[in-house]
Design a protein around this motif. Sequence first.
Motif, mmCIF file in Angstrom:
data_model
loop_
_atom_site.group_PDB
_atom_site.id
_atom_site.type_symbol
_atom_site.label_atom_id
_atom_site.label_comp_id
_atom_site.label_asym_id
_atom_site.label_seq_id
_atom_site.Cartn_x
_atom_site.Cartn_y
_atom_site.Cartn_z
ATOM 1 N N ASP A 37 -8.543 -2.620 -5.498
ATOM 2 C CA ASP A 37 -9.202 -2.690 -4.284
ATOM 3 C C ASP A 37 -8.430 -3.964 -3.627
ATOM 4 O OD1 ASP A 37 -10.542 -4.766 -5.285
ATOM 5 O OD2 ASP A 37 -12.147 -3.660 -5.604
ATOM 6 N N ARG A 38 -8.677 -4.274 -2.391
ATOM 7 C CA ARG A 38 -8.051 -5.416 -1.490
ATOM 8 C C ARG A 38 -8.146 -6.553 -2.051
ATOM 9 N NH1 ARG A 38 -3.599 -6.278 0.338
ATOM 10 N NH2 ARG A 38 -3.415 -4.264 1.216
ATOM 11 N N ASP A 92 -5.288 -9.036 -3.661
ATOM 12 C CA ASP A 92 -5.187 -10.515 -3.005
ATOM 13 C C ASP A 92 -5.086 -11.254 -4.375
ATOM 14 O OD1 ASP A 92 -5.105 -9.623 -0.607
ATOM 15 O OD2 ASP A 92 -7.293 -10.150 -0.143
ATOM 16 N N ASP A 141 3.787 -2.053 -0.352
ATOM 17 C CA ASP A 141 2.804 -2.944 0.587
ATOM 18 C C ASP A 141 3.421 -4.083 1.102
ATOM 19 O OD1 ASP A 141 0.780 -4.199 1.262
ATOM 20 O OD2 ASP A 141 -0.562 -3.779 -0.312
#
Length: 314
Positions: free
Chosen positions: A187-188, A192, A214
């Motif tokens: 997930d984001r 990160d 990405d």
Amino acid sequence: MNDLGRLRVRDLSVTFRVPGALVRAVSEATFEVRPGRCLALVGESGCGKSVLAHALLGLLPANASVRGRAWLTCGEQPAEPVELIGAPQAVLAGKVRGRAIGLIPQSPATHLTPVRTARAQLREAVRELRSHATADELAARFGLRPEELDRYPHELSGGMAQRVANAIALAGDPWLVLADEPTGGLDRSLVDRTMATLRELCDEGRAVLLITHDLRAAERVADDLAVMYAGRLVETGPVAEVLGRPRHPYTAGLVAAQPDRAFVPVPGLPPELTRLPPGCAFRPRCGRHTERCATVPAMDGGVACHHPLGGRHA
């Protein structure tokens, strides 16, 4: 980390012989990865990015043919770079894989042994590569809790398996990390975190070759960008310049396709690598093509295009 490390790749080409056809997966790729920097290699799926990474480690199948050169210089042999292309498996296994170069694989679940826990596999990597870090320390760097290491691969989510693979790649304290889509299934927030860890590696003096589709992740972590289309590098340069002022029409299309931009996909489809069009492979999808595009454009000033954006459209 030693500041003499460098990966230099010159005119690297990879083809695969399959029944009735020749797959031109990578064509004459030339680039460098230097200490303290991240080079992001971007492009659509199937353009040859992962093949290029596997060629550097000698991990291609028997039907592959590799031409060109790739030299790796690191702290152990500063005066004598290791020639990666054509190196004996004993050299690659004993000096390169996991030690000088750590690989974060795509589809990590297929690289984990199904009958052993994540902890057992990470501990084995720590032991074989003589790591100074413990399994728990490596796992924590990628957001894994100690109890999660006691699971078997089939008990791990895709994101957890990816993080285990990331930790294993760092067990040997490699100078260069080849990260092949390291954020798949995450997930984001974990994307990160993973990108931040890769950036930390560069800030510590290591180098990272990041393979990703990405662009947002590449923009966050990379210093330099190389755009690949149909097996060939078409644009290279500092990431802010390439994404801020793309010169190749394909790069401009990738940027425009991002959700925070026009969100318009690049028209058409990539060519089959067994049937590349003559000349510029992007020509069938490009609104700027002319008769000159029937010949392969050379890389000039960081762009391989007869009619780069910002230049004269002849």
